[in-house]
Scaffold this active site. Structure first.
Site, short mmCIF file in Angstrom:
data_model
loop_
_atom_site.label_atom_id
_atom_site.label_comp_id
_atom_site.label_asym_id
_atom_site.label_seq_id
_atom_site.Cartn_x
_atom_site.Cartn_y
_atom_site.Cartn_z
NE ARG A 1 -4.74 -2.30 4.28
CZ ARG A 1 -5.51 -2.16 3.26
NH1 ARG A 1 -6.72 -1.41 3.49
NH2 ARG A 1 -5.62 -2.90 2.26
CG ASP B 1 -1.84 -1.21 1.19
OD1 ASP B 1 -2.20 -1.54 0.09
OD2 ASP B 1 -2.42 -1.41 2.40
CE1 TYR C 1 4.01 -6.45 5.13
CE2 TYR C 1 3.55 -8.55 5.69
CZ TYR C 1 3.65 -7.62 4.45
OH TYR C 1 3.18 -8.08 3.60
CG ASP D 1 -4.78 2.27 6.21
OD1 ASP D 1 -5.72 3.05 6.09
OD2 ASP D 1 -4.05 1.71 5.12
#
Length: 308
Positions: A176, A40, A67, A81
């Protein structure tokens, strides 16, 4: 300077993965450039970039990712988010680290996950984010994903507490969605405040290049693409004789007399049952491409899949 190989790009915030491919294409003056896993725009970190002939190898990269992210509680948004419209905001000072620790195991292992409404998942040929921007509500089936590790890095209490996590997961996992679902489970609401991909397809953030570093290396004529052999170690490999090398480039199927070596020869990983992909090299160590091993009635056959 050869430009066939891979670039471990440290993607900056504010750029789409497509934007990054375009900028790399201009910097290296290449037509064939691709990426191995969309990020993203707000997300930073590892974005594997394939250059030249290596674009044909993207499908053979590892799928696991890692991550480092921050979840903010007390808040829910349309995009799961901070980029999206705030749907609910409620201080939750009573939320404790102990409650979070008790809930996290539910997100480990093989789990079902609904993709965010604003995501690249396709329904009827349309991306979910395209439909969501038009105000169309689409029901999407849950997906099976796998989370290998969830490690708490930091906890900041308050009206809107924040949790820093290290996450290792398989392909298709939305961080997310973990933030959203963890917040819902705790009856507090949750959204992803920031995210950095620290590992993807065998590329590590510690070894990545920013655009500024890439430009400097190009100016100093020091840029060297990562060789396919450095990122395809999860596959087995076979070395061809000169005669077989000649036949390989002619596109011929090759009978191989014995089982090829397995992934990273010295590891204990078992060799899979055919058919399976295999790295192919000549006796000088040159990477020739990817073949597929399969059994025939009389022998084991190596068929060219990608010939470089």
């Amino acid at each position: 300077m050869t430009t066939d190989g891979f670039l471990n790009l440290n993607k900056p915030a504010g750029m789409t993965s497509h934007d990054c491919v375009g900028r790399v294409r201009r910097l290296l003056k290449l037509k064939r450039v691709g990426h191995g896993g969309t990020l993203d725009p707000a997300v930073t970190g590892v974005l594997p970039i394939a250059l030249g002939k290596a674009t044909r190898l993207l499908q053979y990269l590892q799928h696991n990712k890692a991550y480092r992210g921050t979840i903010r509680f007390g808040l829910t948004t349309a995009t799961d988010d901070l980029e999206g419209e705030i749907l609910h905001s409620r201080p939750v000072p009573e939320l404790s680290l102990e409650k979070v620790q008790a809930a996290l195991p539910k997100f480990l292992g093989k789990i079902e996950q609904f993709p965010p409404s604003f995501s690249a998942v396709q329904v009827g040929g349309k991306r979910l984010y395209e439909l969501a921007r038009k105000g169309e509500i689409v029901e999407v089936a849950a997906r099976n994903v796998e989370v290998f590790r969830l490690e708490i890095l930091d906890w900041r209490p308050g009206d809107f507490p924040e949790l820093d996590l290290s996450i290792a997961c398989g392909a298709g996992t939305y961080i997310r969605a973990i933030a959203r679902d963890l917040g819902a489970l705790l009856n507090a609401g949750g959204t992803l405040a920031c995210l950095t991909r620290t590992e993807s397809s065998g590329f590590l953030i510690e070894e990545s290049l920013s655009f500024e570093e890439l430009e400097l290396q190009l100016q100093e004529n020091k840029f060297c693409p990562i060789l396919p052999s450095a990122v395809l170690g999860h596959l087995g490999a076979i070395v061809l004789s000169p005669e077989y090398t000649k036949r390989w480039f002619q596109g011929q199927r090759l009978p191989i007399p014995e089982t090829p070596i397995g992934p990273e020869e010295e590891s204990s990983n078992p060799i899979p049952e055919p058919p399976y992909p295999l790295q192919v090299y000549d006796r000088d160590g040159n990477f020739l491409g990817i073949g597929q091993v399969a059994n025939s009635e009389t022998s084991t056959i190596l068929s060219p899949q990608i010939v470089l």
